[in-house]
Design an enzyme around this catalytic site. Structure first.
Site, PDB file in Angstrom:
ATOM      1  N   SER A   1       0.861  -1.186   0.000  1.00 43.96           N
ATOM      2  CA  SER A   1       0.000   0.000   0.000  1.00 43.96           C
ATOM      3  C   SER A   1       0.899   1.237   0.000  1.00 43.96           C
ATOM      4  O   SER A   1       2.087   1.142   0.354  1.00 43.96           O
ATOM      5  CB  SER A   1      -0.851   0.003   1.283  1.00 43.96           C
TER       6      SER A   1
ATOM      7  N   TYR B   1      -2.331  -1.224  10.431  1.00 40.76           N
ATOM      8  CA  TYR B   1      -2.265  -1.337   8.972  1.00 40.76           C
ATOM      9  C   TYR B   1      -0.924  -0.815   8.456  1.00 40.76           C
ATOM     10  O   TYR B   1      -0.264  -1.462   7.638  1.00 40.76           O
ATOM     11  CB  TYR B   1      -3.430  -0.545   8.372  1.00 40.76           C
TER      12      TYR B   1
END
Ligand code: NAD
Length: 257
Positions: A139, A152
């Site tokens: 990401s 995350y």
């Protein structure tokens, strides 16, 4: 390019980016193994639909990526693994001091540790076949941070480090390991958040997308699942034989800021 005769396992591929990546690999001729933690008729129907659309073999194998033994069993059950796409992932948003422990553990397990288990099980299979590609869906949050996404961001930075290590360990072999770093991608999960954001911010759809969701994405456009799939296909091509241990950002300029 043709990936005919190759088998691609894509974790978390019954929706969103995983499905988009599986579709592009299937279009390029790879046989597919789809995966999620559910075992619904629609999961198996999806496999049949992709097989008919692309003329390749497609299987759906249930495996919960939060469980190490199921991650390893997925690779074993697949019987072949030329391309491994570690994509399954979840999100939870909360300040560190209020972050639920079980959410932290689940995010680290699914977004990071699963890739350790699947890769560990897949590398001997790739070595035997004499070719392999490990593609981790990280990401923009693997390279930069945002508040309230501690687990995350930690998991995605972790997967980038893991990518580099696997690349060094396989550098003398015809195996590569890279990470794709998407910015905001309009998956069903993201689409579902738009009405709530419209209400919360008293904005129209376009304004929410530009000012809230794509605030940090300079292109002011979502990346697409097809672009993630196309990037994965590129990483499987001969042009990418010497690309290993790196990240490819598909984020509309987010990490250039
Ligand atoms: P999504 O919710 O549409 O897809 C997630 C997939 O993971 C689904 O197929 C789901 O079934 C599967 N999954 C969840 N928990 C699982 C488990 N325990 N075992 C097996 N499968 C499981 O979301 P998405 O947006 O397509 O996200 C896919 C990946 O892309 C994730 O790793 C996410 O972090 C990453 N990503 C997404 C975006 C975005 O904007 N959508 C941006 C950057 C990175």
């Amino acid at each position: 390019m043709s990936l005919q005769g190759k088998t691609a396992i894509v974790t978390g591929s019954n929706s969103g980016i995983g499905l988009g990546v599986a579709r592009e690999l299937g279009k390029a001729g790879a046989n597919l193994v789809l995966n999620s933690f559910t075992d619904r008729d629609e999961d198996h129907k999806l496999a049949e639909e992709l097989a008919a659309e692309f003329g390749v073999t497609v299987r759906y194998i249930k495996a919960d990526m939060s469980k190490g033994d199921e991650c390893r069993a997925l690779i074993e059950k697949a019987g072949a693994c030329d391309i491994l796409v570690n994509n399954a992932g979840i999100q939870h948003v909360a300040p560190v001091d209020q972050f639920p422990v079980e959410k932290w553990d689940a995010i680290i397990a699914i977004n990071l540790t699963s890739a350790f288990h699947t890769t560990a099980a897949a590398l001997p299979v790739m070595r035997k076949a004499g070719w392999g590609r490990v593609i981790n869906v990280a990401s923009a949050h693997g390279l930069t941070a945002s508040p309230f996404k501690s687990a995350y961001v930690a998991a995605k930075h972790g997967i980038v480090g893991f990518t580099k290590t696997v690349a060094l360990e396989t550098a003398r072999e015809p195996i590569t390991c890279n990470a794709i770093c998407p910015g905001y991608v309009l998956t069903p999960l993201v689409e579902a958040q738009i009405p709530d954001q419209m209400k919360a911010n008293n904005m129209g759809r376009d304004e929410v997308i530009e000012k809230v969701m794509l605030d940090r994405q300079p292109s002011k456009q979502f990346a697409t699942v097809e672009q993630m799939g196309g990037t994965a296909v590129f990483l499987c091509s001969a042009a990418a034989d010497q690309i290993t241990g790196t990240t490819i950002s598909v984020d509309g300029g987010w990490t250039a800021l």
